[in-house]
Design an enzyme around this catalytic site. Sequence first.
Site, PDB file in Angstrom:
ATOM      1  N   THR A 140       7.978 -11.267   3.119  1.00 29.82           N
ATOM      2  CA  THR A 140       8.312 -12.464   3.894  1.00 29.82           C
ATOM      3  C   THR A 140       9.803 -12.734   4.073  1.00 29.82           C
ATOM      4  OG1 THR A 140       8.019 -13.743   1.877  1.00 29.82           O
ATOM      5  CG2 THR A 140       6.156 -13.658   3.384  1.00 29.82           C
ATOM      6  N   LEU A 175       7.013  -8.164  -4.342  1.00 32.82           N
ATOM      7  CA  LEU A 175       6.321  -7.804  -3.114  1.00 32.82           C
ATOM      8  C   LEU A 175       6.449  -8.894  -2.050  1.00 32.82           C
ATOM      9  CD1 LEU A 175       4.822  -5.221  -2.560  1.00 32.82           C
ATOM     10  CD2 LEU A 175       2.697  -6.352  -3.168  1.00 32.82           C
ATOM     11  N   CYS A 176       6.410 -10.167  -2.517  1.00 24.97           N
ATOM     12  CA  CYS A 176       6.451 -11.251  -1.528  1.00 24.97           C
ATOM     13  C   CYS A 176       7.816 -11.337  -0.848  1.00 24.97           C
ATOM     14  CB  CYS A 176       6.075 -12.571  -2.178  1.00 24.97           C
ATOM     15  SG  CYS A 176       6.688 -12.745  -3.833  1.00 24.97           S
ATOM     16  N   THR A 177       8.872 -10.950  -1.571  1.00 26.66           N
ATOM     17  CA  THR A 177      10.193 -10.918  -0.933  1.00 26.66           C
ATOM     18  C   THR A 177      10.194  -9.881   0.180  1.00 26.66           C
ATOM     19  OG1 THR A 177      11.201 -11.442  -3.048  1.00 26.66           O
ATOM     20  CG2 THR A 177      12.665 -10.570  -1.362  1.00 26.66           C
TER      21      THR A 177
END
Lengths: 435, 182
Positions: A216, A211-213
């Site tokens: 961001t 999810l963080c990829t």
Amino acid sequence: MAEDSKPNFSNGAGAQRLRWKYLDNILNRPGPFTDPDWEPGEAVVEGLSRAKILGAGGLGCEILKNLALSGFKDIHVIDMDTIDVSNLNRQFLFRHADVGKFKAEVAARFVEKRVKGVKITPYCGKIQDKDEDYYMQFAMIVCGLDSIEARRWINATLVGMVDENDPDSLKPLIDGGTEGFKGQARVIFPTMTSCIECQLDMHAPRAAVPLCTLATIPRQPQHCIEWAHIIAWEEERKDITLDNDDPEHITWLYQKALKRAQEFNISGVTYSMTQGVVKNIIPAIASTNAIVAASCCNEAFKIATSTNPFLGFPETDNYMMYTGDESIYTYTFQHMKKPDCPVCGNLAKNLEVDPAFTLQDFIESLAERPEAQLKKPTIRTEAKSLYYQSPPALEEQTRPNLSKKLNELVSDGEEVAISDPAFQITFKFKLLFSK
Amino acid sequence: MLKIWSMKQKQQQDESAATGPKKKKVTAAQLRVQKDLSELSLGSTMKTYFPNPDDILNFTLTIEPDEGMYKGGRFNFSFAINQNFPHDPPKVKCTQKIYHPNIDLEGNVCLNILREDWKPVLNLNAVIVGLQFLFLEPNASDPLNKEAAEDLKSNREGFKRNVRSAMGGGSVKGQSYERVLK
């Protein structure tokens, strides 16, 4: 096409049987692998034509064609989908004029027209619409479903149908599945051999990006689409349920993704890629479908006629995997039954109970009953949590049930699932009220 | 086929003749969740709440960290489990707006086993341990709240102060947060 117009081909039983000349060579004489007890001849041919068989799902065209050309005469087909223009490249029973019509209906009519003497009964809807009585009429079920959920459903249904006193209740399940260049065919004899639930970990989970990829540092156009799909939609259109088939929704996601891709200097976001990512479309390869469907129907034919050993015979191989992405590789093996399988590992046993017992009484009796010996049972029905030992909040919430009578909590014949920390498996009982 | 049946009878499984009226059966997902719930070790820092106790597939988990930068807070997560569990992971969201590098303002959680590293062999206990860990060791290299992650990376002390003020219902860099103190 020319053959269809030859009048003698559809005239008279003898001429009709000519079509099956090569099939009859198999049905009318034993081969090196046939069982010594097997008797070839008319009865086998008869059995094949009487076998009612059910095909369903995405491999439908191939399966239907193969079953009809293998000599099955009474075939039912279930599919909930309508024909989309993108199906036409490989689903060869459909023509451009059929776009928008139900697949099951069109496929059934097409095959009936081409293969004389075959009766195909279509049902346009979900396999879940049908109940045990419906599935009871078939000799076996051949599935080419495209979802794990549907597979688990039909599997649990067929396992639940097996009645020790009725040989007809055991329905072989032949399951085919493909994903791009990979596929598998497997045969299940419900309750006897490893079932779909036992084999659940054979399905590779959908590949996901952290999810963080997405949030961001997107690096690929697909990351931007996934971002629009799971983050932007939630933020901006929370109150609207995303409909993968609504062009307006896909367009919205496409534009969001495109904008984000531009911010990160990523190229390649297209409308069709958006559709592909959101619907998790894996390109279907016509030849993979053909190979897997052929294997399934091959097994169906052997099971129906006993002409040769088949996949799934208890204690033998039951799973054929196929990969075609690097040359061709297949491997056939025996997937073992899981003793703690929640579906077939522990079938519901009948348990006679006094309906005037309280749940507390019942739980105490479980500790004493020789067939159970459960000391700290947690117990539920499909609809109700009867009593949970833990977590503490749930224990507290279900505690009032302890003083209720069984007939206030369950109905006669209802199934309960009982787990106990002392056992790995969950026990299932059918509570029968004593009179 | 006949041969198969005689083998079946030889297996001599327990007499479980399914008789009587047809009733809905406990689903495979329910069975698995029931098993997972019995294996939860919540300790003193976590609590569950079931809005509808008959529905074990939807519940909330409250975490009250007893150490670390988030000590003194009370954090709520909603768990939504579908019938495809454990093939599909549970859907977990933080129901409050909190200041945390791995949780965005919508409540999405960046925890590997909730998404890319989920496997059916993992259970609900693994998930709650993972969630608890996020409060003990917030991780700046997997940012979902980019600003919080930057703060954590560049100025740990400043980050701690921001956590305190956000937990008290204050705002950090113009973004207001929910009060989550016990």
